[in-house]
Write a protein that holds these residues in place. Sequence first.
Motif, PDB file in Angstrom:
ATOM      1  N   TYR A   1     -16.302   2.080 -12.747  1.00  0.00           N
ATOM      2  CA  TYR A   1     -17.015   2.981 -13.502  1.00  0.00           C
ATOM      3  C   TYR A   1     -18.624   2.832 -13.402  1.00  0.00           C
ATOM      4  O   TYR A   1     -19.293   3.510 -14.027  1.00  0.00           O
ATOM      5  CB  TYR A   1     -16.417   3.208 -14.953  1.00  0.00           C
TER       6      TYR A   1
ATOM      7  N   LEU B   1     -21.724  13.665  -9.816  1.00  0.00           N
ATOM      8  CA  LEU B   1     -20.222  13.282  -9.658  1.00  0.00           C
ATOM      9  C   LEU B   1     -19.632  13.761  -8.061  1.00  0.00           C
ATOM     10  O   LEU B   1     -20.058  14.924  -7.547  1.00  0.00           O
ATOM     11  CB  LEU B   1     -19.328  14.153 -10.380  1.00  0.00           C
TER      12      LEU B   1
ATOM     13  N   ASP C   1     -16.605   8.847  -6.304  1.00  0.00           N
ATOM     14  CA  ASP C   1     -16.448   8.513  -7.646  1.00  0.00           C
ATOM     15  C   ASP C   1     -15.041   8.203  -8.358  1.00  0.00           C
ATOM     16  O   ASP C   1     -14.475   7.289  -8.773  1.00  0.00           O
ATOM     17  CB  ASP C   1     -17.371   8.947  -8.683  1.00  0.00           C
ATOM     18  N   MET C   2     -14.183   9.329  -7.619  1.00  0.00           N
ATOM     19  CA  MET C   2     -12.848   9.380  -8.266  1.00  0.00           C
ATOM     20  C   MET C   2     -11.982   8.100  -7.396  1.00  0.00           C
ATOM     21  O   MET C   2     -11.338   7.432  -7.903  1.00  0.00           O
ATOM     22  CB  MET C   2     -12.134  10.867  -7.888  1.00  0.00           C
TER      23      MET C   2
ATOM     24  N   HIS D   1      -8.914  16.729  -9.138  1.00  0.00           N
ATOM     25  CA  HIS D   1     -10.100  15.816  -9.168  1.00  0.00           C
ATOM     26  C   HIS D   1     -10.716  15.203  -8.003  1.00  0.00           C
ATOM     27  O   HIS D   1     -11.703  14.657  -8.235  1.00  0.00           O
ATOM     28  CB  HIS D   1      -9.462  14.589 -10.181  1.00  0.00           C
ATOM     29  N   TRP D   2     -10.182  16.007  -6.971  1.00  0.00           N
ATOM     30  CA  TRP D   2     -11.002  15.806  -5.858  1.00  0.00           C
ATOM     31  C   TRP D   2     -11.135  16.785  -4.833  1.00  0.00           C
ATOM     32  O   TRP D   2     -11.677  16.939  -3.684  1.00  0.00           O
ATOM     33  CB  TRP D   2     -10.697  14.424  -4.990  1.00  0.00           C
TER      34      TRP D   2
ATOM     35  N   TYR E   1     -12.888  18.253 -10.871  1.00  0.00           N
ATOM     36  CA  TYR E   1     -13.797  17.576 -11.967  1.00  0.00           C
ATOM     37  C   TYR E   1     -13.183  16.127 -12.084  1.00  0.00           C
ATOM     38  O   TYR E   1     -12.175  15.771 -11.811  1.00  0.00           O
ATOM     39  CB  TYR E   1     -13.679  18.665 -12.962  1.00  0.00           C
ATOM     40  N   ASP E   2     -14.099  15.700 -13.105  1.00  0.00           N
ATOM     41  CA  ASP E   2     -13.575  14.313 -13.505  1.00  0.00           C
ATOM     42  C   ASP E   2     -12.335  13.913 -14.399  1.00  0.00           C
ATOM     43  O   ASP E   2     -11.824  14.981 -14.787  1.00  0.00           O
ATOM     44  CB  ASP E   2     -14.653  13.402 -13.988  1.00  0.00           C
ATOM     45  N   TYR E   3     -11.884  12.716 -14.552  1.00  0.00           N
ATOM     46  CA  TYR E   3     -10.842  12.291 -15.553  1.00  0.00           C
ATOM     47  C   TYR E   3     -11.635  12.229 -16.759  1.00  0.00           C
ATOM     48  O   TYR E   3     -12.750  11.675 -17.068  1.00  0.00           O
ATOM     49  CB  TYR E   3     -10.187  11.026 -15.180  1.00  0.00           C
TER      50      TYR E   3
ATOM     51  N   LEU F   1     -12.397   8.541 -17.359  1.00  0.00           N
ATOM     52  CA  LEU F   1     -13.508   8.047 -16.600  1.00  0.00           C
ATOM     53  C   LEU F   1     -14.824   8.242 -17.610  1.00  0.00           C
ATOM     54  O   LEU F   1     -15.602   7.378 -17.840  1.00  0.00           O
ATOM     55  CB  LEU F   1     -13.701   8.796 -15.411  1.00  0.00           C
ATOM     56  N   ARG F   2     -14.901   9.416 -18.306  1.00  0.00           N
ATOM     57  CA  ARG F   2     -15.949   9.718 -19.415  1.00  0.00           C
ATOM     58  C   ARG F   2     -15.993   8.556 -20.626  1.00  0.00           C
ATOM     59  O   ARG F   2     -16.824   8.265 -21.061  1.00  0.00           O
ATOM     60  CB  ARG F   2     -16.229  10.836 -19.781  1.00  0.00           C
TER      61      ARG F   2
ATOM     62  N   GLN G   1     -17.689  18.390  -9.811  1.00  0.00           N
ATOM     63  CA  GLN G   1     -18.608  17.795  -8.783  1.00  0.00           C
ATOM     64  C   GLN G   1     -19.819  18.281  -8.634  1.00  0.00           C
ATOM     65  O   GLN G   1     -20.010  19.588  -8.660  1.00  0.00           O
ATOM     66  CB  GLN G   1     -17.749  17.654  -7.319  1.00  0.00           C
TER      67      GLN G   1
END
Length: 423
Positions: free
Chosen positions: A57, A238, A242-243, A290-291, A305-307, A310-311, A342
């Motif tokens: 991270y 993002l 990153d994922m 997520h990807w 979008y992210d998890y 992760l944030r 992203q």
Amino acid sequence: MTETKTEDRFKEATSSEIDDADIAKDRAALGVWAASRSQELLSTATPEAIRNFAHGYGDDNPLYTDPAYGQATRWGGQVAPQIMAAVLNAPLRGDKLPKELRGGSYRGIHAFVSGGTWDWYRPIYPGDTLYSFSGLESVEEKESEFAGRSVIRVLRDVKMNQRAEVVGVYRTLVIYTERKKAREKGKYSTIEDPSYTKEDIAALDEIYAAEKVRGAEPQFWEDVVVGDDMGKMAKGPLTTTDMVVFHAGGYGFVPYGLKTGRLAWKNRQRIPAFFIDNEYGVPDVAQRVHWDSEWAKAIGNPRAYDYGVLRECWIHHFLTDWMGDGAFVVRQHDEIRKFNYQGDIQYLTGRVDGKRDEDGMALVDVAVEVRNQRGETTAQASASISLPSRDKGAALLPDVPKDLQRDAVRMFERHGELLKAQS
């Protein structure tokens, strides 16, 4: 307008709606705790696993990444970021719950983490293996702005080490939404793709260059002033990379997981509803939102979008950079307010909201805000941190509640009994 193959396959595979029977099963399972038998991607915090998780991270704090560095700290050696407890789990033996007490399965229903609360009690050292027992703490049905009908669940995980010492308690808030309704809403489909100039990236780089790990310089409780600015941290823009890096660092997404080859085939036999054909007709994991931006668009989002977790790690990174080697995060509560797509950049800022002395601990309470390049608040958090004191000495660790520690010992004793019976 002609629909894409992805959209066609979305229609075929995502007509599932929330089942009332799943909600009823959840309500029957409230407050029932069971041993977690899941084998996470990581179960033991080796020095390399700790380093790779932190790097996953974006954290380069030497306390986590350099085994030699920690020898000069109060910990006497390398320790893990406290939030690493989220990704460590070895199977804990326990009595199998009756089917009627296992809660709903919500197969085919889209789920995303909306926030969580950590209470930490002990650090994680190299060689520590973590086990857990968990259960459903609450369930609520509501109408969601994004997806119509939704279910909000709070899952409680008690994390303990191989000595049955409680390391922390993690309460995760997960929202289950009906994908079909999410797509029909299409609320987020009009968000424009970001575009950055060389000057924009240069300005971002200046923030990265100014970030600093406090490290060995003590953050004394007496020196902290209510209203203090905690600085600024950037994350992004993002990318799919990153994922990939976050998964490589140890996030296994158990019990679903990411598999390849024959293992992926076996996983598809185990949980077929988790696999939805992509544009080539190939069964692929639903979590590819997520990807895979095309799949994300099919369920009503503009891009991948992210998890949420992760944030949560980014927020923890912000806290640990600020607090220094000798401090300890007692509690972290975070709320995920908007998607991080992203191409989006997230900026973390914080302030000191209060100071207090509680049971001999010199505590500060802080607030953290996460905003994207559009100025929208995408996440916010509050935390309590135990700091070293000029008058009282080293930062104290909180006491584990007696009933919680008793439960941990009982669960671990049963684990040992079952292992012995099997041998």
